[in-house]
Motif scaffolding. Sequence first.
Motif, mmCIF file in Angstrom:
data_model
loop_
_atom_site.group_PDB
_atom_site.id
_atom_site.type_symbol
_atom_site.label_atom_id
_atom_site.label_comp_id
_atom_site.label_asym_id
_atom_site.label_seq_id
_atom_site.Cartn_x
_atom_site.Cartn_y
_atom_site.Cartn_z
ATOM 1 N N THR A 30 0.837 -1.196 0.000
ATOM 2 C CA THR A 30 0.000 0.000 0.000
ATOM 3 C C THR A 30 0.872 1.247 0.000
ATOM 4 N N SER A 31 0.294 2.317 -0.515
ATOM 5 C CA SER A 31 0.983 3.601 -0.516
ATOM 6 C C SER A 31 -0.049 4.707 -0.414
ATOM 7 N N GLU A 32 0.271 5.689 0.427
ATOM 8 C CA GLU A 32 -0.532 6.902 0.538
ATOM 9 C C GLU A 32 0.391 8.099 0.369
ATOM 10 N N GLY A 33 -0.105 9.123 -0.288
ATOM 11 C CA GLY A 33 0.731 10.284 -0.574
ATOM 12 C C GLY A 33 0.649 10.617 -2.042
ATOM 13 N N ASN A 34 1.784 10.997 -2.631
ATOM 14 C CA ASN A 34 1.784 11.319 -4.057
ATOM 15 C C ASN A 34 1.366 10.128 -4.899
ATOM 16 N N PHE A 35 1.847 8.961 -4.518
ATOM 17 C CA PHE A 35 1.385 7.711 -5.126
ATOM 18 C C PHE A 35 0.425 7.081 -4.141
ATOM 19 N N ASP A 36 -0.853 7.100 -4.460
ATOM 20 C CA ASP A 36 -1.885 6.705 -3.520
ATOM 21 C C ASP A 36 -2.686 5.539 -4.088
ATOM 22 N N THR A 37 -2.478 4.361 -3.521
ATOM 23 C CA THR A 37 -3.222 3.200 -4.002
ATOM 24 C C THR A 37 -4.520 2.974 -3.238
ATOM 25 N N LEU A 38 -4.684 3.631 -2.084
ATOM 26 C CA LEU A 38 -5.897 3.428 -1.293
ATOM 27 C C LEU A 38 -7.032 4.326 -1.755
ATOM 28 N N GLN A 39 -6.686 5.563 -2.090
ATOM 29 C CA GLN A 39 -7.660 6.534 -2.633
ATOM 30 C C GLN A 39 -8.929 6.594 -1.784
ATOM 31 N N ARG A 40 -8.741 6.984 -0.545
ATOM 32 C CA ARG A 40 -9.873 7.122 0.376
ATOM 33 C C ARG A 40 -10.886 8.119 -0.188
ATOM 34 N N GLY A 41 -12.141 7.806 -0.001
ATOM 35 C CA GLY A 41 -13.208 8.703 -0.426
ATOM 36 C C GLY A 41 -13.528 8.643 -1.910
ATOM 37 N N LYS A 42 -12.827 7.832 -2.668
ATOM 38 C CA LYS A 42 -13.092 7.741 -4.102
ATOM 39 C C LYS A 42 -14.377 6.965 -4.341
ATOM 40 N N ASP A 43 -15.249 7.525 -5.125
ATOM 41 C CA ASP A 43 -16.508 6.860 -5.444
ATOM 42 C C ASP A 43 -16.225 5.546 -6.171
ATOM 43 N N GLY A 44 -16.703 4.438 -5.610
ATOM 44 C CA GLY A 44 -16.471 3.136 -6.219
ATOM 45 C C GLY A 44 -15.182 2.472 -5.788
ATOM 46 N N GLY A 45 -14.362 3.179 -5.020
ATOM 47 C CA GLY A 45 -13.129 2.587 -4.524
ATOM 48 C C GLY A 45 -11.962 2.742 -5.474
ATOM 49 N N SER A 46 -10.792 2.389 -5.001
ATOM 50 C CA SER A 46 -9.562 2.504 -5.782
ATOM 51 C C SER A 46 -9.430 1.343 -6.765
ATOM 52 N N PRO A 47 -9.009 1.606 -7.996
ATOM 53 C CA PRO A 47 -8.818 0.510 -8.951
ATOM 54 C C PRO A 47 -7.653 -0.396 -8.592
ATOM 55 N N TRP A 48 -6.812 0.028 -7.651
ATOM 56 C CA TRP A 48 -5.652 -0.782 -7.254
ATOM 57 C C TRP A 48 -6.034 -1.934 -6.330
ATOM 58 N N LEU A 49 -7.206 -1.908 -5.734
ATOM 59 C CA LEU A 49 -7.530 -2.823 -4.642
ATOM 60 C C LEU A 49 -8.342 -4.033 -5.062
ATOM 61 N N GLY A 50 -8.430 -4.294 -6.344
ATOM 62 C CA GLY A 50 -9.076 -5.520 -6.817
ATOM 63 C C GLY A 50 -10.536 -5.635 -6.470
ATOM 64 N N GLY A 51 -11.253 -4.506 -6.429
ATOM 65 C CA GLY A 51 -12.680 -4.533 -6.143
ATOM 66 C C GLY A 51 -13.037 -4.198 -4.713
ATOM 67 N N LEU A 52 -12.064 -4.111 -3.828
ATOM 68 C CA LEU A 52 -12.327 -3.707 -2.449
ATOM 69 C C LEU A 52 -12.276 -2.185 -2.341
ATOM 70 N N ASP A 53 -12.850 -1.668 -1.265
ATOM 71 C CA ASP A 53 -12.887 -0.225 -1.033
ATOM 72 C C ASP A 53 -12.441 0.036 0.402
ATOM 73 N N VAL A 54 -11.366 0.799 0.557
ATOM 74 C CA VAL A 54 -10.822 1.064 1.890
ATOM 75 C C VAL A 54 -11.867 1.714 2.799
ATOM 76 N N ASP A 55 -12.799 2.450 2.234
ATOM 77 C CA ASP A 55 -13.803 3.132 3.044
ATOM 78 C C ASP A 55 -14.815 2.171 3.666
ATOM 79 N N ASP A 56 -14.808 0.912 3.231
ATOM 80 C CA ASP A 56 -15.707 -0.083 3.814
ATOM 81 C C ASP A 56 -15.113 -0.753 5.050
ATOM 82 N N PHE A 57 -13.894 -0.360 5.421
ATOM 83 C CA PHE A 57 -13.205 -1.041 6.516
ATOM 84 C C PHE A 57 -12.773 -0.037 7.580
ATOM 85 N N ASP A 58 -12.605 -0.544 8.796
ATOM 86 C CA ASP A 58 -12.227 0.320 9.905
ATOM 87 C C ASP A 58 -10.783 0.772 9.828
ATOM 88 N N SER A 59 -9.948 -0.009 9.116
ATOM 89 C CA SER A 59 -8.531 0.314 9.050
ATOM 90 C C SER A 59 -7.898 -0.379 7.850
#
Length: 331
Positions: free
Chosen positions: A220-249
Amino acid sequence: MPPFARFTILRTGVACLALLLAGASAAAFDLQGHRGARGLSPENTLPAFEKALRTGVATLELDIGMTSDGVLVVSHDPKLNPDITRGPDGTFLAGPGKALTAMTLEELRSFDVGRTRPDSRTAKSFPEQTPVDGTRIPTLEDVFALAERLGAKDVRFNIETKSSPAPDAGTPEPRAFATALAKAIDKAGLGERATVQSFDWRTLMALKEVSPDIPRVCLTSEGNFDTLQRGKDGGSPWLGGLDVDDFDSVPALVTEAGCTTWSPNFRNLTQPLVEEAQEMELAVVPWTVNETDDMARLIDWGVDGLITDYPDRARTVMAAKGLPLPAPVAP
């Protein structure tokens, strides 16, 4: 039984137990040489992997792509990097070269990746790197063979699939990539000494289906290169269909993805996150940690390993912290 015999057996048993405990402790901290030993030798090359093994690492970390003829090759960049690549005429490329997926292995072998362009950011970032002219991009099989030839029977391989969900990325299709890698690991008989990591979790999920016994590492990476993309509608394309906003951490997200190890950018890590991840039975191995103060702090936090361009520096810090050191491969 005579007293001296009982003493001999007891002493032998204690010695064996000490060796076992030492081995377990050594295995508990995973010192990974990033791209071999990028701070010391040209990245992702056989000289870099040999340097790491001679220095002493538990794991060789490396990146792979795929040629147009389906060969897995060791390279960080989906296209030839002009900062580290010279053509057959000996001059550095004027700009990004062809994609690996657009070249055969034979074509790729014509390029020299044995030194950095003197005025490049890479050269300035790694002034200790020793050039090795005439060095070619190796195949994954070449790296496995090197470790075998040098007698590195215990070293592990942490193999990153360089894949991207961007439509114009020019990287291999995730399932084909995962299938080819699983076959290569199986052919080499390295199923118990290999892990596969990726920022593009589509390859990890494909690997879970193709070869579920190979442990997977969620990068995972957050910052200039951001694979989590919190708050992105539909989730990040890097996460294989998962969405970080659906989880507590993030550790909870990584657990859901089925990874056994979480490798975050070390700058994104906190001690509470280390503790939370380990409570979820995740190993925590941050990347890419090059300064000794950062190494010391992370070790104090209890991380399970480090990925570093400078395994020599990490060994110094590990020794100061009382951690057993991976044995170097003898010359």
